[in-house]
Design a protein around this motif. Structure first.
Motif, short mmCIF file in Angstrom:
data_model
loop_
_atom_site.label_atom_id
_atom_site.label_comp_id
_atom_site.label_asym_id
_atom_site.label_seq_id
_atom_site.Cartn_x
_atom_site.Cartn_y
_atom_site.Cartn_z
N CYS A 64 0.87 -1.18 0.00
CA CYS A 64 0.00 0.00 0.00
C CYS A 64 0.90 1.23 0.00
O CYS A 64 2.04 1.17 0.47
CB CYS A 64 -1.01 -0.01 1.14
SG CYS A 64 -0.49 0.77 2.65
N PRO A 65 0.42 2.35 -0.57
CA PRO A 65 1.30 3.52 -0.70
C PRO A 65 1.74 4.05 0.67
O PRO A 65 0.92 4.17 1.57
CB PRO A 65 0.42 4.56 -1.42
CG PRO A 65 -0.82 3.85 -1.84
CD PRO A 65 -0.93 2.59 -1.07
N ASP A 66 3.01 4.37 0.80
CA ASP A 66 3.56 4.91 2.06
C ASP A 66 2.76 6.13 2.51
O ASP A 66 2.48 6.32 3.68
CB ASP A 66 5.02 5.34 1.89
CG ASP A 66 5.93 4.14 1.74
OD1 ASP A 66 5.50 3.02 2.11
OD2 ASP A 66 7.06 4.30 1.24
N SER A 67 2.42 6.97 1.54
CA SER A 67 1.72 8.22 1.84
C SER A 67 0.24 7.98 2.16
O SER A 67 -0.44 8.87 2.65
CB SER A 67 1.79 9.15 0.62
OG SER A 67 1.14 8.51 -0.48
N GLN A 68 -0.22 6.75 1.86
CA GLN A 68 -1.65 6.40 1.99
C GLN A 68 -2.55 7.33 1.18
O GLN A 68 -3.73 7.49 1.47
CB GLN A 68 -2.09 6.35 3.46
CG GLN A 68 -1.34 5.26 4.22
CD GLN A 68 -1.79 5.08 5.66
OE1 GLN A 68 -2.67 5.79 6.14
NE2 GLN A 68 -1.20 4.13 6.35
N CYS A 69 -1.96 7.96 0.15
CA CYS A 69 -2.81 8.78 -0.72
C CYS A 69 -2.48 8.53 -2.19
O CYS A 69 -1.48 7.88 -2.51
CB CYS A 69 -2.73 10.25 -0.34
SG CYS A 69 -1.21 11.07 -0.77
N CYS A 70 -3.34 9.04 -3.07
CA CYS A 70 -3.16 8.81 -4.51
C CYS A 70 -2.14 9.78 -5.08
O CYS A 70 -1.21 9.39 -5.77
CB CYS A 70 -4.47 9.06 -5.26
SG CYS A 70 -5.85 8.10 -4.69
N VAL A 71 -2.38 11.06 -4.84
CA VAL A 71 -1.52 12.10 -5.41
C VAL A 71 -1.11 13.01 -4.27
O VAL A 71 -1.95 13.73 -3.71
CB VAL A 71 -2.29 12.93 -6.48
CG1 VAL A 71 -1.41 14.04 -7.03
CG2 VAL A 71 -2.79 12.02 -7.60
N VAL A 72 0.16 12.97 -3.89
CA VAL A 72 0.62 13.80 -2.77
C VAL A 72 0.37 15.26 -3.12
O VAL A 72 0.76 15.73 -4.19
CB VAL A 72 2.11 13.52 -2.47
CG1 VAL A 72 2.62 14.46 -1.39
CG2 VAL A 72 2.29 12.07 -2.03
N GLY A 73 -0.36 15.95 -2.24
CA GLY A 73 -0.65 17.37 -2.50
C GLY A 73 -1.88 17.62 -3.36
O GLY A 73 -2.24 18.76 -3.61
N GLY A 74 -2.52 16.53 -3.81
CA GLY A 74 -3.74 16.70 -4.62
C GLY A 74 -4.93 17.07 -3.73
O GLY A 74 -4.86 16.92 -2.51
N PRO A 75 -6.02 17.56 -4.34
CA PRO A 75 -7.21 17.88 -3.52
C PRO A 75 -7.75 16.64 -2.81
O PRO A 75 -7.54 15.52 -3.28
CB PRO A 75 -8.22 18.41 -4.54
CG PRO A 75 -7.69 18.10 -5.88
CD PRO A 75 -6.23 17.83 -5.76
N ASP A 76 -8.44 16.84 -1.69
CA ASP A 76 -8.96 15.72 -0.90
C ASP A 76 -9.94 14.88 -1.69
O ASP A 76 -10.01 13.67 -1.54
CB ASP A 76 -9.69 16.24 0.35
CG ASP A 76 -8.69 16.64 1.42
OD1 ASP A 76 -7.50 16.28 1.27
OD2 ASP A 76 -9.09 17.33 2.37
#
Length: 210
Positions: free
Chosen positions: A102-114
């Motif tokens: 799973c992504p380390d950042s736990q997000c799709c696009v770092v800095g993208g809108p929620d």
């Protein structure tokens, strides 16, 4: 490639967990048999249930086909209707994929809108298809579930500035057959294209007055 035709890409997911046959890919293959009418070039792709594969595959589909619309289809064990997802979410990806990643950042696009909404009015699509007597119930959701479905949707929405859609289908036989699901996808996507045409028409009308 015939340039007078509009390209539409529809994806389904491969097997994962208890879904050894993924209803989404089965439904998409049924849709491929039915087509979306003579003026649409329909391309279908199976997406592996892996975050990193999604991150490379989704941009390549946009690059390769320059589609008018990309529609991702996924299965939901909790769904009992064909469910149109309004938005994709960026954060909260903790579930491990088929390669235990799973992504380390736990997000799709770092800095993208929620959250990114589709440009397509899903409520309107839902109402029209339900009114058409298709025999398959359609509903709308605002939560695509924070797994590969949601991850793929957000990634696509981000790349396409909202020109994407996501449809959840129930597992096969719960209650719908693969043929039912194929017909439902066809009806839903045709309505989406119809709405996009109408929106496009309005833009052109407005341009003539400026």
């Amino acid at each position: 490639m015939d340039n007078s035709k509009r390209a539409v890409v529809v994806t389904g997911f491969g097997p994962f967990g208890e879904h050894t046959v993924n209803a989404s890919w089965v439904a998409v293959q049924e849709l491929k048999k039915l087509g979306l009418g003579t003026d649409v070039d329909l391309h279908v792709h199976e997406v592996p249930v892996e975050y990193q594969q999604v991150q490379s595959l989704v941009p390549s589909l946009w690059k390769q086909y320059h589609p008018l619309l990309v529609v991702h289809v996924g299965v939901s064990g909790m769904a009992t209707t064909v469910t149109l997802e309004k938005c994709g979410r960026n954060h909260g990806y903790k579930g491990l994929d088929n390669s235990s990643f799973c992504p380390d950042s736990q997000c799709c696009v770092v800095g993208g809108p929620d959250c990114i909404n589709s440009i397509i009015d899903m409520e309107s699509v839902c109402k029209r298809v339900n009114a058409s007597g298709l025999g398959v119930a359609v509903s709308v959701s605002r939560d695509a579930g924070r797994y590969l479905c949601d991850f793929t949707y957000y990634t696509s929405l981000y790349l396409s500035h909202g020109r994407s859609a996501f449809i959840h289908v129930p597992p096969l036989g719960k209650p719908y057959s693969k043929e039912d699901l194929g017909r439902a996808l066809q009806a839903v996507i045709q309505e989406m294209l119809e709405l996009m045409d109408q929106a496009e028409g309005k833009i052109h009308c407005q341009q003539h007055f400026h």
